[in-house]
Every structure is written in structure tokens, then in C-alpha cells.
Scaffold this motif. Sequence first.
Motif, PDB file in Angstrom:
ATOM      1  N   GLY A   5      -6.408 -95.784   8.691  1.00 10.28           N
ATOM      2  CA  GLY A   5      -5.302 -96.046   9.759  1.00 10.28           C
ATOM      3  C   GLY A   5      -3.949 -95.769   9.372  1.00 10.28           C
ATOM      4  O   GLY A   5      -3.663 -95.765   8.087  1.00 10.28           O
ATOM      5  N   MET A  37      -2.447-103.289  15.210  1.00  4.24           N
ATOM      6  CA  MET A  37      -1.706-104.138  16.306  1.00  4.24           C
ATOM      7  C   MET A  37      -0.677-104.917  15.490  1.00  4.24           C
ATOM      8  O   MET A  37      -0.807-105.732  14.818  1.00  4.24           O
ATOM      9  CB  MET A  37      -2.913-104.888  16.761  1.00  4.24           C
ATOM     10  CG  MET A  37      -3.989-104.537  17.789  1.00  4.24           C
ATOM     11  SD  MET A  37      -3.343-103.619  19.007  1.00  4.24           S
ATOM     12  CE  MET A  37      -2.834-105.021  20.085  1.00  4.24           C
ATOM     13  N   GLU A  51      -7.791 -99.478  14.123  1.00  3.73           N
ATOM     14  CA  GLU A  51      -6.605 -99.716  15.176  1.00  3.73           C
ATOM     15  C   GLU A  51      -5.695-100.818  14.859  1.00  3.73           C
ATOM     16  O   GLU A  51      -5.920-101.889  14.199  1.00  3.73           O
ATOM     17  CB  GLU A  51      -7.228-100.251  16.579  1.00  3.73           C
ATOM     18  CG  GLU A  51      -6.245-100.421  17.584  1.00  3.73           C
ATOM     19  CD  GLU A  51      -6.901-101.035  18.859  1.00  3.73           C
ATOM     20  OE1 GLU A  51      -6.035-101.430  19.781  1.00  3.73           O
ATOM     21  OE2 GLU A  51      -8.115-100.923  19.020  1.00  3.73           O
ATOM     22  N   THR A  75       1.071-100.919  17.105  1.00  7.43           N
ATOM     23  CA  THR A  75       0.930 -99.834  16.540  1.00  7.43           C
ATOM     24  C   THR A  75       2.298 -99.560  15.714  1.00  7.43           C
ATOM     25  O   THR A  75       2.225 -98.969  14.721  1.00  7.43           O
ATOM     26  CB  THR A  75       0.891 -98.771  17.713  1.00  7.43           C
ATOM     27  OG1 THR A  75      -0.115 -99.350  18.579  1.00  7.43           O
ATOM     28  CG2 THR A  75       0.904 -97.329  17.366  1.00  7.43           C
ATOM     29  N   ASN A  76       3.500 -99.883  16.044  1.00  7.51           N
ATOM     30  CA  ASN A  76       4.698 -99.617  15.346  1.00  7.51           C
ATOM     31  C   ASN A  76       5.308-100.878  15.171  1.00  7.51           C
ATOM     32  O   ASN A  76       5.305-101.848  15.830  1.00  7.51           O
ATOM     33  CB  ASN A  76       5.666 -98.888  16.125  1.00  7.51           C
ATOM     34  CG  ASN A  76       5.096 -97.589  16.730  1.00  7.51           C
ATOM     35  OD1 ASN A  76       4.858 -96.729  15.760  1.00  7.51           O
ATOM     36  ND2 ASN A  76       4.958 -97.467  18.030  1.00  7.51           N
TER      37      ASN A  76
END
Length: 281
Positions: free
Chosen positions: A136, A41, A39, A43-44
Motif C-alpha cells: 500500500g 483509511m 487499503e 486514502t490521503n
Amino acid sequence: MELPIAPAGKGCVPWQGLLLAVLLSTFWNPPTTTQLTIELMPTNVAEGKDVIFLVRNLPGKLAAYGWYKGDKVDHHQQIASYKIGPVEITPGPVYSGRETIYSNGSLLFRNVTQEDTGYYTLQVINTSYQGEVGTGQLRVYQPVAQPSIQASNTTVTEHQDPVVLTCLTNDTGISIQWFFNNQSLQLTERMKLSQDNSTLTIDPIRREDAGDYQCEVSNLVSASKSDLLRLDVKYDPTLGSSGLSAGAIGGIVIGVLAGVALIAALVYFLYIRKTGGSGPL
């Protein structure tokens, strides 16, 4: 706690031997009940900012793990490896000096650029030489620059020429929003936006349209507003509240009077025809 990168030559042979065993075991290793996931952190990420690859569902009894650039395990694209007990962190061929591996498998990536966009793969190895892989995707965006507004005219007369405002920007993949007097612009029936919202047309212009206009451009990681553009709308006393000049109103009045006279003449003609042209005795 951040762990420093160890010298590249230290601990390479034990790690490579462990990795070879994992490559052979990966093909028959049965799937675990909880899948390893990555994941990001945030996301963008905006170019120049930091991002962390958080590891979820990390299996127990770990012996080592390694991070790779790309969507698969490729030792030519290895960023760094982490060997547990005793701890040994070895940079790989594509280590840039901006990456930090943590003891929980997470990877911190500093000062990212658009060239860093792409997939990143984590391979974990347990004490039984069984491996698991998670991937990811990193998306890096250029922050938008400040736009500007171009106006067809900034001082106009009410009910006359239309006003065209254009939001100028060189950024792509953006959204555009308009503001009036520091509030989101509420469109009226006299306002039209182009398909990409870059052009605002007001026709006809009215006094209530006078004020400060701004446009804002935004993407997934940033937003920027233009400087204020002041639109002045003048009132022409020769224009009535309907927007018609005195001459036009006078023409309408004359037309109405002419119509009334015509109807009166027609009624008189019909009356004369009906009575045979005889007048009262």
C-alpha cells in the motif's frame, strides 16, 4: 483490540526460521484466487493524523506476518512481525513506536509526518510456509495555512479605476476559490481570474460589487479561508447611469446637434443646386 509490542529479543529465532522457509517457497507458490490487498483509511492523510492499513482477502491458516517500509520485503526495513499461536509481536529495525499491529494483519500508524510518505509492504505466511505479499502507498500532506487578500484599493468610485484582489499563500499544490458575501463568487463579464485563480480583476467596478470578499486555499486533506476584505464602492453623482460624466454627455449632445445642422445645410445646398438658385416668385 490493540496488541502491545513484545520485547524485541523474544521469539526472534522461530520467526526468522519461518521467514527463511517462506522466502524459499515464495518463488514457486501458485497464485491464489483472491489477491491480498492493502487499503488505506483515509486514502490521503494530513500530517499529524492517524492512518490504518486495512488488509483485504487475508488467506486462511496463517502462521505469521510482518510489515515492512518500502515496496518489497527487506528485513532491514521491517517495522514489526506478528507470530500466531502463541502470539508474539516483535518490533523491527524501523519501528518508531507509532505503529500497532492488529490480529487481522492491519497496521495502525499514528501521528504521521511527510517523511512517512511512501510504500509499505505486508508479508503473510501460512502454516504450509507459503507466503503472499501486499503493498500500500501512504501519501501525507501538509495542512494548508490561512491565506490573506491584498487589494489594489478597498475604497473605489464606480466606473473608474479597476480593482485587483490577490490571494496570498505560501502553500503549493493547492486550489484557490473566491467567495463574495459568504457565497461562492459568480463571475460576470467584468471579472477575470488569473490562470491559477490567485488574482481577481474587476473592471469596470460597479456598486453591486461592494461587499465582503474571501479566498479559500485547499489541498487533498485541508482547506482554509482568508479573513474578510471589505470593498466599498462610492457613487459619483456627476456620472450618469451609462458611466459618462456630464461633460462627456454634453459633448455628445453638441456633436449630435452639429451633425443635424450639417445634414440640414447639405440638403439646402442640394435643393438650391437643383432649382438653379431661383427662389419662389
